[in-house]
Design a protein around this motif. Structure first.
Motif, PDB file in Angstrom:
ATOM      1  N   ILE A 225      -3.797   6.161 -10.258  1.00  8.95           N
ATOM      2  CA  ILE A 225      -2.885   6.455  -8.795  1.00  8.95           C
ATOM      3  C   ILE A 225      -3.806   5.238  -7.545  1.00  8.95           C
ATOM      4  O   ILE A 225      -2.849   5.123  -7.782  1.00  8.95           O
TER       5      ILE A 225
ATOM      6  N   THR B 247      -2.562   1.707  -8.462  1.00  6.83           N
ATOM      7  CA  THR B 247      -1.317   1.551  -8.311  1.00  6.83           C
ATOM      8  C   THR B 247      -1.490   1.434  -6.528  1.00  6.83           C
ATOM      9  O   THR B 247      -0.368   0.569  -6.186  1.00  6.83           O
ATOM     10  N   LEU B 248      -1.651   2.886  -5.931  1.00  8.89           N
ATOM     11  CA  LEU B 248      -1.426   2.637  -4.590  1.00  8.89           C
ATOM     12  C   LEU B 248      -1.949   1.254  -3.647  1.00  8.89           C
ATOM     13  O   LEU B 248      -1.755   0.777  -2.605  1.00  8.89           O
TER      14      LEU B 248
END
Length: 85
Positions: free
Chosen positions: A69, A72-73
């Motif tokens: 996460i 990806t962010l």
């Protein structure tokens, strides 16, 4: 009891998806999903009564999910919009 709670949370996620809450939609959906996932982990997979190796595997899985996460962010938030002329 856990199955009834999952059904109620399913209805809550359907209602939240249909109602316009502005920026709170980005918080409400994942929060409901996290509660549903924790119910599945602790009641149906019996994570509370399992041994230390299963706890380690679950913690490793959550750490890997957090890494994915974050990566990806970081990719998404650092991109510049492409302007086509």
């Amino acid at each position: 009891m856990a199955l009834i709670t999952l059904g109620v949370l399913l209805l809550a996620s359907i209602v939240v998806s249909r109602i316009h809450l502005g920026t709170w939609n980005s918080f409400a959906g994942p929060a409901i999903a996290a509660v549903k996932a924790s119910i599945v982990l602790f009641f149906f997979m019996k994570l509370r009564k399992s041994g230390p190796s299963v706890h380690f595997a679950a913690c490793f899985g959550f750490a890997w999910l957090a890494i994915m996460i974050v990566l990806t962010l970081s990719d998404f938030l650092t991109r510049w919009p492409v302007i086509v002329r």
